[in-house]
Design a protein around this motif. Structure first.
Motif, short mmCIF file in Angstrom:
data_model
loop_
_atom_site.label_atom_id
_atom_site.label_comp_id
_atom_site.label_asym_id
_atom_site.label_seq_id
_atom_site.Cartn_x
_atom_site.Cartn_y
_atom_site.Cartn_z
N GLY A 155 -2.37 -12.13 -10.17
CA GLY A 155 -3.06 -12.58 -8.97
C GLY A 155 -2.11 -13.01 -7.87
O GLY A 155 -2.26 -12.64 -6.70
N VAL A 156 -1.11 -13.80 -8.24
CA VAL A 156 -0.12 -14.27 -7.27
C VAL A 156 0.62 -13.09 -6.64
O VAL A 156 0.82 -13.03 -5.42
N LEU A 157 1.00 -12.11 -7.45
CA LEU A 157 1.71 -10.94 -6.93
C LEU A 157 0.80 -10.07 -6.08
O LEU A 157 1.24 -9.48 -5.09
N ARG A 164 2.32 -9.52 2.49
CA ARG A 164 3.47 -8.77 3.02
C ARG A 164 3.02 -7.51 3.75
O ARG A 164 3.56 -7.15 4.79
N PHE A 165 2.03 -6.83 3.18
CA PHE A 165 1.52 -5.63 3.83
C PHE A 165 0.89 -5.97 5.18
O PHE A 165 1.10 -5.26 6.18
N TRP A 172 9.34 -4.62 -1.37
CA TRP A 172 10.28 -4.56 -2.48
C TRP A 172 10.26 -5.80 -3.36
O TRP A 172 10.33 -5.67 -4.59
N PRO A 173 10.16 -7.01 -2.82
CA PRO A 173 10.14 -8.19 -3.70
C PRO A 173 9.00 -8.17 -4.71
O PRO A 173 9.16 -8.64 -5.84
N VAL A 174 7.84 -7.63 -4.31
CA VAL A 174 6.71 -7.54 -5.24
C VAL A 174 7.02 -6.53 -6.34
O VAL A 174 6.81 -6.80 -7.52
N ALA A 175 7.53 -5.38 -5.96
CA ALA A 175 7.89 -4.36 -6.95
C ALA A 175 8.96 -4.88 -7.90
O ALA A 175 8.93 -4.62 -9.11
#
Length: 223
Positions: A155-157, A164-165, A172-175
Motif C-alpha cells: 500500500g505504501v509503495l 510520484r506519477f 525508479w525509487p518505487v521499482a
C-alpha cells in the motif's frame, strides 16, 4: 482567535493520533501476549508444552482444509484466514513482525486513517492466506502477520507510485523498493531452507497494492 499556535496540533488531531497509536499498540499487544504465552508454555513455566501445537492446529492456516481435510471445528476453514495472522513461529519472529507493523502502520494510518488501515490490513491478511492456499504445496501450517505486513508495504509503495506519477517525479525509487523486497524474500527463503511462506508475502503485497489504490487513488497534490 485560536488558542493553538500553527505548530501545535489541534485537539481533534491529537485525539486521532492517540486512537491510531492505540490501534497499533493493541495489535502488537495481542500478538505479543499470544506468543509470550506460548513461549512460556514451551519452557514449562505455565500451562502445557502442547499449547503451541494446539494453537497451530486450531489457529494456523492449513491449505489442506481448503481441499479434503476434516476441520477440528466447523468454522475452521474460514476462521483460519484471520487467526493465522495472530500466531507466530517464535518470539523473534513475532518481535520482527511487530517492529515492522509499528513502522509501516504509522505511515498507513497517517495516509488513510483507522478505517483505511483496517480495510488494507484485513484485505492483505486474506489475500496472503488465499495465495498460500492456492500456491503452497505443504502439509505444514502457515502462521505470522507477514502477509498483512507485506500488504501495508504494498500500500505504501502504491501511494508512493501514484504521488510520484502525479508530480511527474521519477518512478525508479518505487521499482527499486519492489526489487529489494523480492531480493529480501529470495535471501530469506534460502537462509530458512525454503521454510518461508513467500506465497503469503506475494498475496499480501498484491492485495495491499490493489486495495490501497481503491481506498485512496489520488496523488498527494490532487484536490
Amino acid at each position: 482567535m485560536s488558542v493553538y499556535s500553527d505548530r501545535e496540533p489541534s485537539l481533534d488531531t491529537r485525539v486521532q493520533n492517540r486512537r491510531r497509536t492505540s490501534l497499533l499498540v493493541g495489535l502488537i499487544l495481542v500478538c505479543g501476549l499470544v506468543e509470550c504465552t506460548l513461549t512460556l508454555a514451551d519452557r514449562g513455566v505455565i500451562g502445557s508444552t502442547h499449547w503451541r501445537r494446539y494453537a497451530y492446529e486450531f489457529g494456523g492456516f492449513w491449505p489442506g482444509l481448503l481441499r479434503s481435510w476434516l476441520p477440528n471445528y466447523p468454522q475452521q476453514p474460514y476462521a483460519m484466514f484471520f487467526s493465522y495472522g495472530f500466531l507466530h513461529g517464535g518470539f523473534l519472529h513475532m518481535a520482527v513482525n511487530m517492529v515492522t507493523l509499528w513502522s509501516l502502520g504509522r505511515v498507513v494510518l497517517e495516509r488513510v486513517g483507522i478505517r483505511g488501515f483496517a480495510v488494507l490490513y484485513l484485505a492483505a491478511m486474506l489475500g496472503g492466506a488465499g495465495a498460500f492456499g492456492m500456491l503452497a504445496d505443504t502439509l505444514q501450517p502457515m502462521v505470522g502477520a507477514s502477509g498483512a505486513l507485506f500488504g501495508l508495504a504494498g500500500g505504501v509503495l502504491a501511494w508512493n507510485y501514484v504521488d510520484r506519477f502525479t508530480l511527474r517525479e521519477k518512478l525508479w525509487p518505487v521499482a527499486r523498493a519492489v526489487g529489494l523486497l523480492i531480493l529480501m524474500n529470495i535471501v530469506m527463503w534460502w537462509a530458512l531452507d525454503g521454510q518461508m511462506a513467500w506465497q503469503t508475502h506475494l498475496g499480501g503485497f498484491l492485495s495491499g497494492w490493489t486495495f490501497a489504490l481503491l481506498i485512496d487513488p489520488r496523488g498527494r497534490n490532487d484536490p
